[in-house]
Design an enzyme around this catalytic site. Structure first.
Site: not given
Ligand SMILES: NC(=O)c1ccc[n+]([C@@H]2O[C@H](COP(=O)([O-])OP(=O)(O)OC[C@H]3O[C@@H](n4cnc5c(N)ncnc54)[C@H](O)[C@@H]3O)[C@@H](O)[C@H]2O)c1
Length: 269
Positions: A16, A50, A73, A109-110, A138, A142, A176
Site C-alpha cells: 500500500l 517502530l 499486515s 483493517s476489516n 492482527y 488494529k 470476497r
Molecule cells: N493492503 C490492504 O488491502 C490492507 C487492508 C487492511 C489493512 N491494511 C493495513 O495497511 C497497512 C499497509 O498494508 P500493506 O498491504 O502495504 O502491508 P505490507 O506488509 O505490504 O507493508 C507493511 C510495511 O510495514 C513495514 N514494517 C513492518 N514492521 C515494521 C516495523 N516494526 N517498523 C517499521 N516498518 C515496519 C514492512 O517492512 C512493510 O514494508 C498495514 O498496516 C496493514 O495492516 C492493508
C-alpha cells in the site's frame, strides 16, 4: 487546521505504501518515507523500526501529518504483533505528541471487525459502530490502534482518522474482494480526505470503493468528503466464473474477515 503539506508515510516499502507513494504527490503532498526495510528507488527514505522511539521522534519532526501504514499486515505470533503493531503504534503516537503533530491517518483493517457476520441479501450494511470483533491477533492490534487513537484525541487533542481498509490492490482477486475492494485511486482519495477534512476528532471509516456488492456503510468516509469513483463490478463475472459464489455454509465465507477467521495467512518474517 491548515491543509497538511508534508506527510510522514510509514510502511513506505510495503504494498500500500508503494501505491500511495505513486499517487499522493498528485495531491500536492511532500512525502517523508519510513520503513524498517529500504524503500526501493528512494535513497532519502528513513530506515527505522517502530521500536526505535528516538528515530520516530526525528522522523516526525516538522511534518504536518502522518499516514501510519507500517506494521505486520497478516497474522503472526502475539509477541511479534505486540512489538510491531501495538508497541510500535504507541511509539509513533508518543513521538507525534512530543513533536506536536496534530493529525494521523491510521491504517486499521476489516479484521478489527472480522468476526462480524457478513450481510446476506437484503441485510443492512454493517455500520461503523458495530462492536469490534477481531478475527486474529492482527485484527486485535488494529482494534487496539483505534482505541489508542481515541485516547490520544481525548487526552492530547491529536486527531485521527482510522481507516478500516478492505483490500487495496490494483485489482480484486477474489469474490470476497468484490465487496471489500478499495481501488488504489480511491485509496488516495480517501487518504486525502482523511488528511484534509476539518475537525475529525477520532473518526472511524470503512475504506472501500463504491462497490455494487458492498458489505459496509461508507457514510462516515463520505462525510469527510470522500467520493469514491470505482466499483469492483466489472471484475465480478470472471471471478465468479473462476471461483464460484461465496458458499453461505462455508465458515471461511460467513464473516467479514473471510478466511482470516478460519485459516489466516501468516506473516513470513
Ligand atoms: N493492503 C490492504 O488491502 C490492507 C487492508 C487492511 C489493512 N491494511 C493495513 O495497511 C497497512 C499497509 O498494508 P500493506 O498491504 O502495504 O502491508 P505490507 O506488509 O505490504 O507493508 C507493511 C510495511 O510495514 C513495514 N514494517 C513492518 N514492521 C515494521 C516495523 N516494526 N517498523 C517499521 N516498518 C515496519 C514492512 O517492512 C512493510 O514494508 C498495514 O498496516 C496493514 O495492516 C492493508
Amino acid at each position: 487546521m491548515p491543509a497538511p503539506r508534508t506527510v510522514l508515510l510509514t510502511g513506505a516499502a510495503g504494498g500500500l505504501g508503494t501505491l500511495m507513494r505513486g499517487l499522493l504527490p498528485e495531491y500536492g503532498y511532500t512525502l517523508r518515507l519510513l520503513d524498517v526495510r529500504p524503500v526501493e528507488g528512494e535513497p532519502d527514505a528513513i530506515t527505522a523500526d517502530l521500536a526505535d522511539l528516538d528515530a520516530l521522534r526525528e522522523a516526525v519532526r516538522g511534518v504536518d501529518a502522518i499516514i501510519h501504514l507500517a506494521g505486520i499486515s497478516l497474522e503472526a505470533p502475539f509477541e511479534k504483533i505486540l512489538k510491531a503493531n501495538i508497541e510500535g503504534t504507541y511509539h509513533l503516537y508518543e513521538a507525534a505528541r512530543e513533536k506536536g503533530v496534530r493529525r494521523i491517518v491510521f491504517a486499521s483493517s476489516n479484521h478489527a471487525v472480522g468476526c462480524t457476520p457478513r450481510p446476506r441479501d437484503g441485510d443492512p450494511l454493517i455500520p461503523v459502530d458495530t462492536p469490534r470483533r477481531p478475527d486474529t491477533f492482527y485484527g486485535l492490534s488494529k482494534s487496539f490502534g483505534e482505541d489508542l487513537a481515541q485516547l490520544y484525541w481525548d487526552k492530547h487533542g491529536i486527531e485521527t482518522v482510522s481507516v478500516r481498509i478492505g483490500s487495496c490492490f490494483p485489482e480484486p482477486t477474489s469474490v470476497r474482494m468484490l465487496s471489500l475492494w478499495l481501488s488504489p485511486a480511491d485509496g488516495a482519495r480517501l487518504f486525502h480526505a482523511a488528511l484534509t477534512a476539518p475537525d475529525v476528532g477520532h473518526t472511524v471509516v470503512y475504506g472501500s470503493s463504491a462497490n455494487t456488492r458492498l458489505w459496509w456503510d461508507l457514510s462516515t468516509a463520505r462525510a469527510l468528503g470522500y467520493e469514491p469513483r470505482d466499483d469492483s463490478e466489472p471484475y465480478a463475472a470472471q471471478l465468479i466464473a473462476e471461483q464460484g459464489e461465496l458458499d453461505p455454509d462455508d465458515p471461511a465465507h460467513a464473516c467479514l474477515g473471510g478466511h482470516f477467521v478460519t485459516d489466516p495467512p501468516i506473516w513470513p518474517h
